[in-house]
Enzyme design. Sequence first.
Site, PDB file in Angstrom:
ATOM      1  N   LYS A 105      25.653 -10.167 -41.083  1.00  0.00           N
ATOM      2  CA  LYS A 105      26.917  -9.539 -40.704  1.00  0.00           C
ATOM      3  C   LYS A 105      27.960  -9.829 -41.899  1.00  0.00           C
ATOM      4  O   LYS A 105      28.225  -8.930 -42.571  1.00  0.00           O
ATOM      5  CB  LYS A 105      27.284 -10.114 -39.432  1.00  0.00           C
ATOM      6  CG  LYS A 105      26.764  -9.479 -38.192  1.00  0.00           C
ATOM      7  CD  LYS A 105      27.344  -9.686 -36.896  1.00  0.00           C
ATOM      8  CE  LYS A 105      27.178  -8.781 -35.930  1.00  0.00           C
ATOM      9  NZ  LYS A 105      25.967  -9.364 -35.034  1.00  0.00           N
ATOM     10  N   ASP A 143      19.403 -18.372 -35.435  1.00  0.00           N
ATOM     11  CA  ASP A 143      19.933 -17.005 -35.805  1.00  0.00           C
ATOM     12  C   ASP A 143      21.272 -17.354 -35.840  1.00  0.00           C
ATOM     13  O   ASP A 143      22.121 -17.059 -34.870  1.00  0.00           O
ATOM     14  CB  ASP A 143      19.503 -16.054 -34.661  1.00  0.00           C
ATOM     15  CG  ASP A 143      20.140 -14.502 -34.825  1.00  0.00           C
ATOM     16  OD1 ASP A 143      21.010 -14.446 -35.869  1.00  0.00           O
ATOM     17  OD2 ASP A 143      19.801 -13.742 -34.393  1.00  0.00           O
ATOM     18  N   PHE A 162      20.672 -12.316 -28.467  1.00  0.00           N
ATOM     19  CA  PHE A 162      20.842 -11.248 -28.897  1.00  0.00           C
ATOM     20  C   PHE A 162      20.132 -11.532 -30.339  1.00  0.00           C
ATOM     21  O   PHE A 162      20.691 -12.291 -31.157  1.00  0.00           O
ATOM     22  CB  PHE A 162      22.180 -10.563 -28.857  1.00  0.00           C
ATOM     23  CG  PHE A 162      22.158  -9.275 -29.650  1.00  0.00           C
ATOM     24  CD1 PHE A 162      21.719  -8.386 -28.828  1.00  0.00           C
ATOM     25  CD2 PHE A 162      22.358  -9.023 -30.877  1.00  0.00           C
ATOM     26  CE1 PHE A 162      21.460  -6.860 -29.472  1.00  0.00           C
ATOM     27  CE2 PHE A 162      22.389  -7.736 -31.402  1.00  0.00           C
ATOM     28  CZ  PHE A 162      22.013  -6.656 -30.634  1.00  0.00           C
TER      29      PHE A 162
HETATM   30  C1  PLP Z   1      24.525  -8.550 -34.605  1.00  0.00           C
HETATM   31  C2  PLP Z   1      23.563  -9.567 -34.563  1.00  0.00           C
HETATM   32  C3  PLP Z   1      22.163  -9.346 -34.651  1.00  0.00           C
HETATM   33  C4  PLP Z   1      21.615  -8.053 -35.348  1.00  0.00           C
HETATM   34  O1  PLP Z   1      22.143  -7.743 -36.642  1.00  0.00           O
HETATM   35  P1  PLP Z   1      22.211  -6.289 -37.106  1.00  0.00           P
HETATM   36  O2  PLP Z   1      22.469  -6.138 -38.410  1.00  0.00           O
HETATM   37  O3  PLP Z   1      22.831  -5.292 -36.069  1.00  0.00           O
HETATM   38  O4  PLP Z   1      20.807  -5.829 -36.978  1.00  0.00           O
HETATM   39  C5  PLP Z   1      21.013 -10.203 -34.650  1.00  0.00           C
HETATM   40  N1  PLP Z   1      21.470 -11.508 -34.273  1.00  0.00           N
HETATM   41  C6  PLP Z   1      22.616 -11.682 -33.811  1.00  0.00           C
HETATM   42  C7  PLP Z   1      23.099 -13.328 -33.347  1.00  0.00           C
HETATM   43  C8  PLP Z   1      23.715 -10.870 -33.752  1.00  0.00           C
HETATM   44  O5  PLP Z   1      25.047 -11.276 -33.659  1.00  0.00           O
END
Ligand code: PLP
Length: 398
Positions: free
Chosen positions: A252, A223, A138
Amino acid sequence: MASQDWMDRADKVVMQTYGRQPLVLVKGEGCRVWDDEGREYLDFVAGLAVCNLGHAHPEVAAAAAAQLKQLVHTSNLYYTTPMVELAEELVRHSFADQVFFANSGAEVNEGAIKLCRKYARERHGDGRHHIISMRNSFHGRTYGGLSATGQEKFWKGFEPLLPGFIFVPFNDLAALEKATEVGACAVLLEPIQGEGGVCLPGPGFLTGVRQLCDKKGLLLVLDEVQTGLGRTGRLFAHEHYGVKPDIMTLAKALANGLPMGALLATAEVAQAFVPGTHASTFGGGPVIAAAAKTAIGLLSNPDFLFQVRQKGDYLGEKAAALQKNFPVIKEVRGLGLIWGLELHQDGTPVVTACRERGLLINCTQGNILRLLPPLIVSKEEIDRGLEILTQALEAVFP
Ligand SMILES: *Cc1c(COP(=O)(O)O)cnc(C)c1O
């Protein structure tokens, strides 16, 4: 029916992109939140791994409030001081030499994709624009993030996606090596897949990815939007695995609830961005940067991180012990304070039963209960949370 009224009004005028819980929250403090009818909840979601220092953290709030009265926004046509101090902190605590600021996880992943392609084009010429990403990953909902996300259910109705992404199974080095033959510039992955269901890397996987990247001249992009900033008991999850990326994305928890993302890179890679190549109007703004600087000061404290590891082990042991009494639990896995309880069945009724008993948890992938308490959670709160979870499991699976 105060809550119902708010929900009805919201559903009329707010786009229906979320399957929201029927809860109107009005206040938070530490690990607790309150709804508009005065009910109190223990919060083991923490805004999806955002409020790592708990709700309404006094020092973060004070830093943001002071800056709010001083200078809110200037655009990136000028220098401001909080972003300098924040970037210095991020560089001091990581592998990186330089930082680009934006406003969300998806936005910094966009930045990472652009940076990889720009760097590879300068370094190797055309033809190496592919990015290898993982199945079940994700990376956000913008077109770049979505195109990098290895889950077809998120793509439905939005095709055509951005070209140039290849997917391989997480934890499969042989498939990854094969994928590098197409002309790739980078491997992009979460060290632990969060939304995908708290999937941990197998022994040697991340070091194997690093070695493969070095051998083939690919950038390693981690990420850490969900796993970073103390969530796993280290400031960054990759520290557990003895690897260093070339690029890392954070968001986050960075400003403990205010919107901020950061793209971190080595100097060698970061030089591919020059004036005019990338930008964000709000990125690194003074208020958010002041909040984030305070947050990272607290999150990076070694004693604090040690406690996260201890409390995480405690929570993990208690969660694993539930398997004895509830055969519906297929597997319990996690690290630090990110835990997943994979069920053989749909997990939504458990989320509801927990909420009715005063505990907020999340369910991902339909059947994986995800626990993401604030990192300041106490042992007593962990006990209380798991007590409620046990009662909920008993009610749903008698
Ligand atoms: C939540 C998340 C995102 C997206 O972040 P947003 O601030 O909602 O755009 C991207 N990568 C990972 C691993 C996430 O958990």
